[in-house]
Design an enzyme around this catalytic site. Structure first.
Site, PDB file in Angstrom:
ATOM      1  N   ASP A 182       0.667  -1.237  -0.030  1.00 49.08           N
ATOM      2  CA  ASP A 182      -0.013   0.120  -0.062  1.00 49.08           C
ATOM      3  C   ASP A 182       0.821   1.228   0.132  1.00 49.08           C
ATOM      4  O   ASP A 182       0.227   2.420  -0.069  1.00 49.08           O
ATOM      5  CB  ASP A 182      -0.933   0.094   1.248  1.00 49.08           C
ATOM      6  CG  ASP A 182      -2.557  -0.194   0.855  1.00 49.08           C
ATOM      7  OD1 ASP A 182      -2.724  -0.493  -0.395  1.00 49.08           O
ATOM      8  OD2 ASP A 182      -3.004  -0.067   1.893  1.00 49.08           O
ATOM      9  N   ASP A 229       1.463 -10.544   8.617  1.00 47.75           N
ATOM     10  CA  ASP A 229       1.997  -9.279   8.823  1.00 47.75           C
ATOM     11  C   ASP A 229       3.464  -9.224   8.243  1.00 47.75           C
ATOM     12  O   ASP A 229       4.160 -10.343   8.522  1.00 47.75           O
ATOM     13  CB  ASP A 229       1.962  -8.653  10.403  1.00 47.75           C
ATOM     14  CG  ASP A 229       0.656  -8.153  10.724  1.00 47.75           C
ATOM     15  OD1 ASP A 229      -0.279  -8.206   9.874  1.00 47.75           O
ATOM     16  OD2 ASP A 229       0.181  -8.073  11.991  1.00 47.75           O
ATOM     17  N   ASP A 231       6.131  -8.304   9.207  1.00 42.01           N
ATOM     18  CA  ASP A 231       7.406  -8.794   9.902  1.00 42.01           C
ATOM     19  C   ASP A 231       7.261 -10.008  10.824  1.00 42.01           C
ATOM     20  O   ASP A 231       7.979 -10.568  11.204  1.00 42.01           O
ATOM     21  CB  ASP A 231       7.470  -7.620  11.276  1.00 42.01           C
ATOM     22  CG  ASP A 231       6.022  -7.532  12.122  1.00 42.01           C
ATOM     23  OD1 ASP A 231       5.055  -7.273  11.608  1.00 42.01           O
ATOM     24  OD2 ASP A 231       6.560  -8.005  13.378  1.00 42.01           O
ATOM     25  N   ASP A 326      -9.854  -7.872  12.019  1.00 47.27           N
ATOM     26  CA  ASP A 326      -9.695  -9.212  11.972  1.00 47.27           C
ATOM     27  C   ASP A 326     -10.843  -9.990  12.879  1.00 47.27           C
ATOM     28  O   ASP A 326     -11.399 -10.905  12.576  1.00 47.27           O
ATOM     29  CB  ASP A 326      -8.198  -9.453  12.691  1.00 47.27           C
ATOM     30  CG  ASP A 326      -8.058  -8.599  13.816  1.00 47.27           C
ATOM     31  OD1 ASP A 326      -8.666  -7.825  14.271  1.00 47.27           O
ATOM     32  OD2 ASP A 326      -6.687  -8.471  13.830  1.00 47.27           O
TER      33      ASP A 326
END
Length: 724
Positions: A182, A229, A231, A326
């Protein structure tokens, strides 16, 4: 899907005879009500409390879930008896100030009581689901699209996740990896093309992460969606561990695994508790999610999870109505009758937030999102949920309303110390007789249930730091759920020098000042109060001293320590081989690693000097992978290496040998030993003392700086012109 707990119940006498089971529940309920509402004198109440507590101590010596359920029963009885006494005998007040302040404390206690009961429902019987094996024929394995959403994170954070995703043990033609950028960054596009994954962008950032994933859903076609995610580095076994349940349960919409962090969060870093005290998230991923799974109420947590595409699309994709997209997505699945599952096996590891301010910002978003769901899609109402699912969701949302109750607990004794207001209209002896058993039983029972995942009293430190910052956004979201915006949690940053975060600490400092003044007021009150109220003064002083200990630990958490490494060091002991330029080699073992280098324990000393070139080999099964490096330091039998520039294939191999190992994170999961109450309190008290010392040192230095005269500006030489 029938929980294993129910199948075990069918083997018992009560399980075979529903009437007997109903009769047992009726007798238990009547006994509980009688124990709760029967009025007793002070001596009788003390006798009953002591007897029940001794029974709990005896039961606690026996392992097994029956003992846990028995302790929960005793705790519920004692706590319910306390709340009944509070509501019926301690709220008769003539003074308006007493009534207002007393009602405030009562609200906080009712909140804590409800959360206690709902917590018992969630955690009394964790399901402990095990993985289901995939079919032997890989042709029957489904296709998976793996999404890695990113917005403003650096490429150094994302690249390890991408390379680990490419190392997942799954047929290559059935796994596609997509980096959902994004931030629309050119360096990401170049990297993705170089390593062979798909770089995806869109022309807007609507709905943040949820919108990013939904846009990708429209342009991909895998049967399942794995989400990480950027990371969170997956292990090679992730899909083989999680995908088996989808074949067993056609209504299964989502499988969630824990969020495990290989770096210290701000509490662990600033308080020096990393690896020795369970962190803030371990209770949720270690116990609560496992308990939710029994009731088919596992939450989607945004990462380290797999979703069935057809069900995800049926509920409208990832929810965009709230900033906790979520959990809201899982709620929508449950409303339509679909199931979710939780496997308490860490299959990925990521970076924790670096600073306390970043951590607070992340928790504010979670709190605001849960309050939004509570307002616009309240699980207590609407169709599709069973009663246990409703309770699990409600407890998750109520948890984030702790801001106001925690602030009340941190200031409640000041009402008496400052104004003489009786917030509990009863004698000190009666308060001891009713309140202490309630506190002791709750702590003893939760210590048994939560022991490996949350030490006693630590939740009070976490909540006290966040209380003021959580209170405001949850209140706003309850009033107007449309207010507020999504904020991305920063990961991988540096803290170049140690500093005291006065901005984050200001609420704790204000509460500290109030409680210090309360102690002074209490000591002054002791000098003239009548003998009937001396015990009440001491009770409130003890409460205030306890609050000071908690607030001191909060101040210590605001003292940010340095974080100078982009690549975090992770302890790891695995075999390695060290190759020297002259041709000889040495078998050794790693003691830590990072994406930038390795630490090695050698069997004998070597004479390698700093910057000397070497090659180090690591292993994945029988396969050896060699990496060029040079020596950073040599301390006898301990050698530190820094990798030379690696090719993408070498980086991928390094990830496969280290962070993507299937066993590395599971071996560290839930291994905290149970800690005695006095040791936990002593530990928090020591941290609190350090917090006070650091706070006073900070303000002492700041005061000296203000008193120090400003340096004199050099005067221009005679005849010199002033610069224009």
């Amino acid at each position: 899907m029938t929980p294993p707990a129910e199948s075990h119940a069918d083997d018992t006498l009560l399980g075979r005879h529903p009437l007997l089971r109903a009769a047992a529940w009726l007798v238990t309920g009547l006994l509980m009500v009688a124990l709760i509402i029967t009025p007793l004198s002070l001596q009788q109440q003390l006798t009953l409390s002591i007897a029940i507590f001794i029974a709990a101590l005896v039961i606690n010596r026996f392992a097994g879930r029956f003992g846990t359920l028995a302790m929960i029963f005793l705790s519920v009885v004692v706590s319910s008896r306390y709340m009944y006494w509070r509501l019926t005998e301690t709220m008769v007040m003539d003074n308006p100030l007493d009534l207002v302040l007393g009602c405030g404390l009562l609200v906080a206690e009712v909140y804590a009581f409800v959360v206690l009961l709902l917590g018992y429902v969630q955690t009394a019987w964790p399901l402990e689901r095990k993985p289901v094996a995939m079919p032997d024929d890989v042709d029957h394995w489904p296709t998976v699209d793996l999404f890695i959403p990113t917005y403003n994170e650096s490429l150094s954070v994302v690249r390890a996740t991408v390379l680990a995703a490419q190392s997942i043990d799954w047929p290559r033609d059935k796994l596609k990896i997509f980096v959902l950028d994004d931030g629309r960054r050119e360096e990401f596009r170049v990297f993705c093309e170089a390593v062979g994954v798909t770089h995806v962008t869109r022309d807007n950032n609507r709905h943040a992460k949820a919108g990013n994933i939904n846009a990708a859903l429209k342009n991909t076609n895998g049967e399942f969606i794995a989400i990480f995610d950027c990371d969170h580095i997956p292990t090679r076994s992730f899909l083989q561990v999680t995908m088996g349940w989808f074949g067993k349960d056609p209504k299964l919409g989502m499988v969630q695994t824990p969020h495990y962090f290989f770096s210290a969060d701000p509490f662990e870093k600033n308080l020096g508790t990393f690896g020795t005290v369970p962190n803030e998230g371990e209770l949720f991923y270690g116990l609560i999610q496992d308990g939710n799974d029994l009731w088919n109420a596992t939450f989607f947590c945004g990462s380290c999870a797999v979703l069935r595409r057809t069900i995800c699309e049926e509920v409208g994709g990832i929810a965009v109505e709230t900033v906790t997209e979520d959990a809201h997505t899982a709620l929508k699945m449950h409303r339509l009758g679909y199931t979710t599952a939780y496997l308490a096996l860490p299959q990925a590891a990521g970076l924790a937030t670096e600073s306390l301010s970043g951590h607070v910002g992340q928790r504010i978003r979670w709190a605001r999102g849960m309050a939004q769901i509570f307002r616009i899609d309240n699980p207590l109402f609407g169709r599709g949920l069973k009663w246990a699912q409703r309770l699990c969701y409600v407890n998750a949302m109520l948890h984030f309303l702790y801001g106001l109750p925690r602030l009340i607990y941190l200031t409640a004794p000041l009402a008496y110390l400052f104004f003489g207001a009786s917030v509990i209209h009863a004698s000190a002896s009666m308060i001891f007789a009713y309140a202490l058993p309630h506190i002791f039983h709750a702590n003893l029972t939760n210590s048994r249930i939560q022991g490996r995942f949350r030490y006693l009293f630590w939740n009070e430190v976490y909540e006290a730091v966040l209380a003021w910052y959580i209170f405001r956004p949850t209140l706003v979201a309850l009033i107007n759920p449309k207010l507020g915006s999504f904020n991305v949690t920063a990961k991988g940053g540096l803290i170049e020098k140690e500093y005291f975060d006065t901005t984050i600490a200001k609420a704790s400092l204000f509460l500290l000042a109030l409680n210090f003044l309360g102690v002074a007021a209490g000591l002054w009150r002791l000098s003239w109060v009548d003998s009937d109220n001396i015990a009440t003064v001491w009770l409130n002083l003890a409460w205030t001293f306890y609050n000071l200990v908690i607030l001191g630990a909060c101040v210590a958490a605001a003292n940010e320590t340095r974080q100078l490494r982009n690549a975090h060091r992770i302890a790891l002991q695995i075999p390695a081989t060290l190759y020297f330029p002259d041709g000889h080699s040495m078998r050794c073992e790693t003691y830590d690693f990072s994406t930038g280098g390795l630490g090695l324990d050698l069997p004998t000393e070597v004479t390698a000097v700093a910057e000397a070139p070497v090659t180090v080999a690591l292993f994945r099964g029988d396969n050896e992978f060699r990496f060029p490096a040079h020596v950073r330091f040599n301390r006898g039998k301990r050698l530190g290496l820094q990798f030379d520039p690696l090719s993408f294939d070498q980086e991928r191999a390094l990830v496969q040998c280290t962070t993507a190992r299937a066993d590395i994170w599971a071996a560290r999961w839930g291994n905290h030993p149970r800690a005695a109450v006095h040791r936990v309190l002593g530990h928090i008290a020591r941290i609190s003392a350090i917090g006070f010392k650091d706070m006073f040192a900070h303000y002492y230095r700041a005061g000296l700086q203000k008193l120090r005269p400003a340096p004199r500006q050099p005067q221009p030489a005679a005849g010199a012109k002033e610069p224009t």
